[in-house]
Structure formats: structure tokens, C-alpha cells
Scaffold this motif. Structure first.
Motif, mmCIF file in Angstrom:
data_model
loop_
_atom_site.group_PDB
_atom_site.id
_atom_site.type_symbol
_atom_site.label_atom_id
_atom_site.label_comp_id
_atom_site.label_asym_id
_atom_site.label_seq_id
_atom_site.Cartn_x
_atom_site.Cartn_y
_atom_site.Cartn_z
ATOM 1 N N ALA A 99 0.844 -1.201 0.000
ATOM 2 C CA ALA A 99 0.000 0.000 0.000
ATOM 3 C C ALA A 99 0.879 1.250 0.000
ATOM 4 O O ALA A 99 2.030 1.199 0.446
ATOM 5 C CB ALA A 99 -0.895 -0.020 1.228
ATOM 6 N N PRO A 100 0.333 2.374 -0.485
ATOM 7 C CA PRO A 100 1.121 3.610 -0.443
ATOM 8 C C PRO A 100 1.424 4.022 1.005
ATOM 9 O O PRO A 100 0.647 3.719 1.902
ATOM 10 C CB PRO A 100 0.208 4.649 -1.107
ATOM 11 C CG PRO A 100 -1.006 3.951 -1.567
ATOM 12 C CD PRO A 100 -0.992 2.549 -1.082
ATOM 13 N N VAL A 101 2.552 4.682 1.211
ATOM 14 C CA VAL A 101 2.966 5.054 2.563
ATOM 15 C C VAL A 101 2.891 6.570 2.733
ATOM 16 O O VAL A 101 3.305 7.323 1.845
ATOM 17 C CB VAL A 101 4.412 4.573 2.846
ATOM 18 C CG1 VAL A 101 4.842 4.961 4.251
ATOM 19 C CG2 VAL A 101 4.509 3.057 2.675
ATOM 20 N N ARG A 102 2.340 7.028 3.833
ATOM 21 C CA ARG A 102 2.349 8.445 4.199
ATOM 22 C C ARG A 102 3.332 8.609 5.347
ATOM 23 O O ARG A 102 3.191 7.948 6.383
ATOM 24 C CB ARG A 102 0.959 8.901 4.642
ATOM 25 C CG ARG A 102 -0.100 8.811 3.558
ATOM 26 C CD ARG A 102 0.129 9.843 2.485
ATOM 27 N NE ARG A 102 -0.934 9.843 1.485
ATOM 28 C CZ ARG A 102 -1.023 10.735 0.517
ATOM 29 N NH1 ARG A 102 -0.104 11.692 0.400
ATOM 30 N NH2 ARG A 102 -2.005 10.684 -0.354
ATOM 31 N N MET A 103 4.320 9.464 5.162
ATOM 32 C CA MET A 103 5.381 9.578 6.162
ATOM 33 C C MET A 103 5.143 10.728 7.140
ATOM 34 O O MET A 103 4.680 11.790 6.760
ATOM 35 C CB MET A 103 6.731 9.809 5.471
ATOM 36 C CG MET A 103 7.247 8.622 4.695
ATOM 37 S SD MET A 103 7.563 7.151 5.710
ATOM 38 C CE MET A 103 8.975 7.665 6.677
ATOM 39 N N MET A 104 5.499 10.486 8.383
ATOM 40 C CA MET A 104 5.501 11.543 9.397
ATOM 41 C C MET A 104 6.869 11.511 10.070
ATOM 42 O O MET A 104 7.511 10.467 10.139
ATOM 43 C CB MET A 104 4.396 11.300 10.420
ATOM 44 C CG MET A 104 4.340 12.345 11.515
ATOM 45 S SD MET A 104 2.720 12.433 12.284
ATOM 46 C CE MET A 104 2.597 10.863 13.116
ATOM 47 N N VAL A 105 7.307 12.667 10.565
ATOM 48 C CA VAL A 105 8.649 12.738 11.145
ATOM 49 C C VAL A 105 8.579 12.688 12.666
ATOM 50 O O VAL A 105 7.609 13.150 13.280
ATOM 51 C CB VAL A 105 9.375 14.019 10.651
ATOM 52 C CG1 VAL A 105 8.917 15.263 11.392
ATOM 53 C CG2 VAL A 105 10.886 13.857 10.775
ATOM 54 N N GLY A 106 9.617 12.091 13.280
ATOM 55 C CA GLY A 106 9.743 12.074 14.742
ATOM 56 C C GLY A 106 11.068 12.704 15.139
ATOM 57 O O GLY A 106 11.937 12.918 14.291
ATOM 58 N N GLU B 90 17.472 17.347 7.496
ATOM 59 C CA GLU B 90 17.949 17.497 6.114
ATOM 60 C C GLU B 90 17.798 16.204 5.311
ATOM 61 O O GLU B 90 17.193 16.176 4.248
ATOM 62 C CB GLU B 90 19.418 17.925 6.148
ATOM 63 C CG GLU B 90 19.851 18.669 4.900
ATOM 64 C CD GLU B 90 21.278 19.161 5.057
ATOM 65 O OE1 GLU B 90 22.132 18.692 4.309
ATOM 66 O OE2 GLU B 90 21.518 19.990 5.957
ATOM 67 N N LYS B 91 18.346 15.123 5.893
ATOM 68 C CA LYS B 91 18.318 13.847 5.174
ATOM 69 C C LYS B 91 16.876 13.346 5.027
ATOM 70 O O LYS B 91 16.481 12.831 3.981
ATOM 71 C CB LYS B 91 19.159 12.815 5.951
ATOM 72 C CG LYS B 91 19.358 11.509 5.225
ATOM 73 C CD LYS B 91 20.352 11.661 4.076
ATOM 74 C CE LYS B 91 20.243 10.478 3.122
ATOM 75 N NZ LYS B 91 20.922 10.753 1.833
ATOM 76 N N TRP B 92 16.109 13.493 6.087
ATOM 77 C CA TRP B 92 14.725 13.011 6.081
ATOM 78 C C TRP B 92 13.935 13.703 4.973
ATOM 79 O O TRP B 92 13.219 13.068 4.212
ATOM 80 C CB TRP B 92 14.070 13.258 7.454
ATOM 81 C CG TRP B 92 12.788 12.518 7.658
ATOM 82 C CD1 TRP B 92 12.639 11.294 8.229
ATOM 83 C CD2 TRP B 92 11.464 12.935 7.275
ATOM 84 N NE1 TRP B 92 11.322 10.926 8.233
ATOM 85 C CE2 TRP B 92 10.579 11.904 7.657
ATOM 86 C CE3 TRP B 92 10.942 14.071 6.656
ATOM 87 C CZ2 TRP B 92 9.197 11.981 7.439
ATOM 88 C CZ3 TRP B 92 9.573 14.153 6.431
ATOM 89 C CH2 TRP B 92 8.719 13.114 6.821
ATOM 90 N N GLY C 198 10.489 14.164 1.609
ATOM 91 C CA GLY C 198 9.791 15.422 1.319
ATOM 92 C C GLY C 198 9.505 16.239 2.563
ATOM 93 O O GLY C 198 10.050 15.976 3.635
ATOM 94 N N GLU C 199 8.644 17.236 2.424
ATOM 95 C CA GLU C 199 8.353 18.132 3.550
ATOM 96 C C GLU C 199 7.553 17.381 4.626
ATOM 97 O O GLU C 199 6.678 16.571 4.307
ATOM 98 C CB GLU C 199 7.572 19.353 3.059
ATOM 99 C CG GLU C 199 8.437 20.359 2.328
ATOM 100 C CD GLU C 199 9.652 20.819 3.133
ATOM 101 O OE1 GLU C 199 9.484 21.179 4.310
ATOM 102 O OE2 GLU C 199 10.770 20.797 2.583
ATOM 103 N N PRO C 200 7.834 17.664 5.891
ATOM 104 C CA PRO C 200 7.145 16.927 6.952
ATOM 105 C C PRO C 200 5.727 17.434 7.251
ATOM 106 O O PRO C 200 4.982 16.767 7.958
ATOM 107 C CB PRO C 200 8.052 17.132 8.166
ATOM 108 C CG PRO C 200 8.760 18.408 7.898
ATOM 109 C CD PRO C 200 8.894 18.550 6.415
ATOM 110 N N THR C 201 5.378 18.618 6.743
ATOM 111 C CA THR C 201 4.055 19.186 7.016
ATOM 112 C C THR C 201 3.268 19.219 5.723
ATOM 113 O O THR C 201 3.698 19.867 4.759
ATOM 114 C CB THR C 201 4.191 20.614 7.588
ATOM 115 O OG1 THR C 201 5.136 20.585 8.650
ATOM 116 C CG2 THR C 201 2.865 21.134 8.093
#
Lengths: 219, 382
Positions: free
Chosen positions: B139-146, B156-158, B163-166
């Protein structure tokens, strides 16, 4: 040290007096250093009470925990074990003398503020060592540290040990669980039980539960 | 309740529960609906009979109101904390286990939310291992940052990788918002901390010198503008790494400007916040906003000594002798009205579903949820 000093003083001729003064100064410095070292080393080694020899040179001498009082046990040779009755008699005699002196811990003197500060600082040092180990992956090999599962040492409940640790199928102490965590989640070599690092970890973990009633065996 | 149930036993229970619901719902059907549904159910049962087909009776529920029925489902995997210690590391294996589990879902979820803390110390190697693991998801993944992803190089690397976290997106009538809620005020420049010192300070949950997480003014402005375009009747689901409320500050189970963010969400009819970071079963409700925590694949956090929301039914303390206990992943079925039922897949334990109905009915609803777990609260986990 003394041998070295003697050699130095004997090799002088014209300036013998100067040398003697020098020797004296060095000897003083050496003794100060020796006493200081003794004190320093003593802080690490447990104090052992020396009991005086028996007047007859043969009989057993038993010392009291104050390090000063002792009784001679005629009829029992040094190094020999006492019969239970005899042992009770000796213990009773020691206790009588103890009460006679109205001995109190620390010679009955109040703790000086300075002493208390030293003890506190020493305890804090040990707890801090434990805190550092607890928050570092150095005891393991896989980057995991204790605090990752136990923030502020939560869920370590040191007050419940000893208890039957069902997963280990035996009675465990806190240190057994510390070693379990080191060996398993952290994949490190377990610590010897008397390892200074083990003591430091226990000091930190227990310090976080100050005031919690002891509940050995609690599940 | 028994501590463990074999998959077969669980399946059987599910089947029996389905059957019970089926018979309970029968009287509500018209004659015509009954024959229609029974025929369909029979067809499904015949076609897919392998042991106990768990969903063979579900067709009956066409009779129920559409808004309380799941409209679509997304899954979540979170807090994997990958370390750069080889592919045989236990956290890599745990993440792989979650990926395999999610891939085995049938039907597949519409997407998978990754809840943040992919890496442990924000290293490129860690993020890269994590990305490779997540790449396997069907399934497609939606990323969030911690915070563990962020504070080595300030994201930077993330950002380069994900892409952008917001950001926000719309899916089947629901407006989704993803926030970076792990912003803290700068406490590293003045003492001249190195990037790794800063990372280690942020990675220590019980760091007494830490600073509270916040969404920050810039993102709040962005959120205000983003929400201005959304109808108040549109369901909102917000993803944030930290809980968007105040639970326990010493462990940063906390968002300093939570109230200000909540204020922006109050005008909407249906709002759910799914947050990571706390590695535990966690339920809260503030006015119209329902909050759900998610599980970690790496390790469970203990509940904080205070501040636990009263709606939370606590999971039993994890067994330290079982790597996977108290860990797992989950799914979030989203109902027609946009409210969610929160499903915790706790590895090696019975799963737990906190439905919107439980939450809506407050403490009483949650007490009902807790009831079947009562017998398992004393299992020897010390």
C-alpha cells in the motif's frame, strides 16, 4: 622507599648535613604520601578489625564489632571453632561489655555537617555513575540502553526483589534482571555480580524508588 | 481471559461473534433484504470456505446506517527506531514483521501511515535501512517525522528522502493533516553542542534538560490557512508524532502549544488525532477531538507516573522476556461519518479495538471495552 633514602644519604661526603636535611624532608614527604595513599586505598578496602593476641599466645580471641573490645576464650585454640554453648556465652559476654560502655554507633558523636556532605557526595557520585551507564549503550553491543525501555528507571521496581521470577524459574535479585537485560535486549556480556558497574546500576535504580515500601516477592 | 490465543482460536471466536451478530440483526431485515443478503453470504461462504471465513456474515450490515460503517481503512506502523547495526538487529526484524503483517492484510489498507522515529539517531544509514523496509509495503505510505529522525541534521536527510514533513491531503471525503510536532526551542547553539550531542540529548526520553515539543507558530499559521479551505462538516484526521495534548512533560509526552492547535480544530464536526511517540495504547478525548496513540514495533514505553488520560484502558505491562510483547502495529477503519475505530494489533496478545462508540460514551464505554481484559490484568509479567 626507606632503602632508597638510605642509599642517597650515604653517598654524600662534603655536603652530608645538607643531604641529611634533604633526606629528612623527603622522608616526611614520603610518609605523608604513604598515609594519604593508605587513607585513599582504605576507602576502597573494607576495614578489618585487628584483635590483640591472647596472653597465653594460644587461646582464641573474639572481637566486638566496635573494633576495640575483645574477649579471650580460654580452652579454645585460635582458629578452632567454638561449641554452640561456648559461642553463646562469648556473644553474651561481648554484648554485656558493649552495653556497659553504652556504646553507640560512631562513638555516640553526632554526625558533623561536613561528614554528611562527604557521604552525600559519595553516594551521589555512585548514583551518577549508575545513571550514566543506564543511559548509555556501552554495556550492550546493539545500541540499546536501559533507559530506552525504562525512562527514569520506571518499571524496574527494585523493591519487589528478591522474588520468584517466573520467566527465569528461580528466585531472582535485581542484579539478575539487570544481567538479563544486558544479555538479551542489549546483547552484551553479563556483568560479574560484584562488578563496580553492577553496584552503580543498582545504586541508581534503587535511588529512584526512595520512600517506596519494600515488598520482596511482590508480583 | 487466556493470555494467548492461537490464530485458529481467534478466528473461531471471530466467526462465532459474527454469527451472533448475524442472528441479532436478522429481525431488523425486511423479507426481501433477508433473501438478498443470505444469498450473498452463502455465495461468499461457499467460495471462500477455508476454516472459518470471518467476514461471511458482514453483508447483513447493509441494513445499518452507512455513517457508522467503515468506509475505508488505513494501517499504521510506527516508532521503529532503526539502528545502524546490521540487518539482523532486533529492531529491523521487528519492523520487517510489521511490514509482513500489513502486507498480509486482505483487503489491503488504502494507505499506511508511518508515525515517525524511523531512525534511532537520525543517521542517513538508519533512515536508509528504514526506507528500504517500508518500500516493501504494497500500500502507499504516508510519512511523518519524529524527533529521532530530525535532530542530527535538523531533518535534512529526512526531507531529502521523504519530502516536507508538514502537508495535507484528501482521501475519500476525509481531510488528512500531517504535522511536524517535534519542534523544540534551540538549547544546543549556546553550549556549542555537536550535532550528535544534540541528537543524543533529544533521543533521551527522560532528559531533565530537554525542552517541550511544539507545533510552533509557523505551522499553526499554515494549519489555519489549510483549514480555511475545508468545510466544517468535512471529517478531519490529524497525524502528529507527539500527542497533541499535555500528558507528561518530563518524558515529552506533551505538546506545549497543544491548546492553540486544538482551538483550530474545535470548529469541525469530526476530528481525530492519531499520534505516535508514546509507544502504548492511549485514548483521550477533548471536546470534539478524539486522540489515539499508536504502538511501536521496537519497544513499549511504560505509562507515565501521572497525567494518563482517564479514557485510556491501559495495556498490561509488557513481558520483558518477550521482545514483541506490548509492541505491534494497527489499523484504523474510518467510518462513513469520518469517526474512527482504532485497532491495536498487539503482537502475542489479544488485539484491542477502541471504537468511536466506546470513546463517545466516555468512561462507561471504555469500562465496557476493558471488561474482557480484566482477567488478563494479573498475568505474571513482572
Amino acid at each position: 622507599m626507606a632503602l632508597v633514602l638510605r642509599t642517597r644519604s650515604s653517598c654524600g661526603d662534603g655536603r652530608q648535613k645538607m643531604n641529611r636535611i634533604g633526606t629528612l624532608l623527603m622522608a616526611v614527604a614520603a610518609s605523608v604520601a604513604a598515609i594519604a595513599w593508605g587513607t585513599y586505598a582504605g576507602a576502597r578496602e573494607p576495614v578489618r578489625h585487628q584483635v590483640p593476641a591472647a596472653p597465653d599466645g594460644k587461646s582464641k580471641v573474639v572481637g566486638l564489632c566496635d573494633g576495640a573490645t575483645s574477649v579471650v576464650v580460654p580452652g579454645v585454640a585460635a582458629g578452632e571453632s567454638m561449641a554452640p554453648e561456648k559461642a553463646r556465652e562469648v556473644a553474651g559476654e561481648l554484648m554485656r561489655r558493649y552495653e556497659e560502655k553504652q556504646q553507640l554507633a560512631h562513638g555516640g558523636a553526632e554526625h558533623a555537617q561536613r561528614e554528611m556532605r562527604v557521604w552525600e557526595a559519595e553516594l551521589k557520585r555512585r548514583i551518577d555513575e549508575g545513571y550514566k551507564l543506564f543511559h548509555s549503550p556501552e554495556l550492550g553491543t546493539n545500541g540499546i540502553s536501559c533507559d530506552m525501555c525504562h525512562p527514569d528507571a520506571s518499571n524496574t521496581h527494585p523493591e519487589t526483589y528478591p522474588k520468584f521470577q517466573t520467566q527465569l524459574k528461580r528466585i531472582a535479585l535485581l542484579r539478575d534482571m539487570i544481567n538479563w537485560c544486558i544479555e538479551n535486549p542489549m546483547e552484551g556480556p553479563k556483568l560479574p555480580e560484584d562488578d563496580e558497574r553492577m553496584k552503580a546500576l543498582e545504586a541508581y535504580i534503587i535511588s529512584t524508588r526512595k520512600g517506596v515500601p519494600l515488598a520482596p516477592g511482590k508480583h | 481471559m487466556a493470555r494467548y490465543k492461537l490464530p485458529m482460536e481467534r478466528k473461531k471466536e471471530e466467526y462465532l461473534a459474527e454469527r451472533e451478530r448475524f442472528f441479532a440483526e436478522l429481525p431488523r431485515l425486511s423479507r426481501r433484504d433477508f433473501f438478498k443478503t443470505a444469498a450473498k453470504a452463502a455465495a461468499v461462504a461457499t467460495a471462500f470456505w477455508k476454516g472459518y471465513p470471518p467476514h461471511s456474515f458482514q453483508l447483513v450490515r447493509v441494513a445499518e446506517a452507512k455513517e457508522t460503517q467503515p468506509k475505508f481503512t488505513f494501517a499504521y506502523i510506527s516508532d521503529t527506531h532503526i539502528l545502524d547495526k546490521g540487518l539482523n538487529h532486533r529492531f529491523v526484524r521487528a519492523c520487517q514483521k510489521a511490514v509482513d503483517d500489513v502486507n498480509a492484510l486482505d483487503p489491503q489498507p488504502d494507505f499506511v501511515l508511518f508515525g515517525g522515529d524511523l531512525a534511532q539517531l537520525g543517521k542517513a544509514e538508519e533512515l536508509s535501512i528504514g526506507a528500504q523496509l517500508l518500500k516493501q509495503l504494497k500500500a502507499p505510505v504516508r510519512m511523518m517525522v519524529g524527533e529521532h529522525d530530525w535532530y542530527l541534521d535538523m531533518g535534512e536527510k529526512w526531507r531529502e528522502m521523504f519530502g516536507e514533513p508538514t502537508y495535507s491531503f484528501d482521501h475519500k471525503g476525509v481531510h488528512f493533516i500531517v504535522l511536524n510536532s517535534v519542534i523544540v526551542e534551540d538549547y544546543w547553539t549556546e553550549p556549542k553542542m555537536t550535532p550528535m550531542e544534540r541528537m543524543l540529548a533529544m533521543a533521551q526520553l527522560d532528559n531533565p534538560n530537554g525542552r517541550p515539543f511544539m507545533v510552533g507558530e509557523e505551522q499553526r499559521d499554515w494549519l489555519r490557512q489549510d483549514l480555511a479551505k475545508v468545510d466544517k462538516k468535512t471529517p478531519i484526521i490529524v497525524f502528529s508524532h507527539s500527542p497533541l495534548y499535555k500528558y507528561y512533560r518530563p518524558w515529552n509526552f506533551w505538546t506545549e502549544d497543544a491548546e492553540e492547535v486544538q482551538k483550530l480544530l474545535f470548529p469541525f464536526e469530526s476530528v481525530t488525532v492519531i499520534h505516535a511517540h508514546t509507544h502504548q495504547v492511549l485514548t483521550n478525548r477533548i471536546r470534539n477531538i478524539t486522540f489515539h496513540g499508536v504502538l511501536s514495533t521496537a519497544w513499549p514505553w511504560p505509562y507515565a507516573p501521572q497525567g494518563i488520560p482517564e479514557l485510556t484502558v491501559q495495556m498490561v505491562r509488557a513481558d520483558p522476556f518477550n521482545q514483541f510483547d506490548g509492541c505491534g502495529w494497527g489499523t484504523v477503519p474510518v467510518r462513513g461519518d469520518g469517526q474512527v475505530d482504532k485497532h491495536y494489533v498487539l503482537w502475542d496478545r489479544n488485539p484491542m479495538t477502541v471504537t468511536y462508540d466506546h470513546v463517545r460514551r466516555g468512561k462507561q464505554g471504555m469500562a465496557e471495552l476493558a471488561k474482557p481484559f480484566e482477567g488478563s490484568l494479573s498475568w505474571p509479567s513482572y
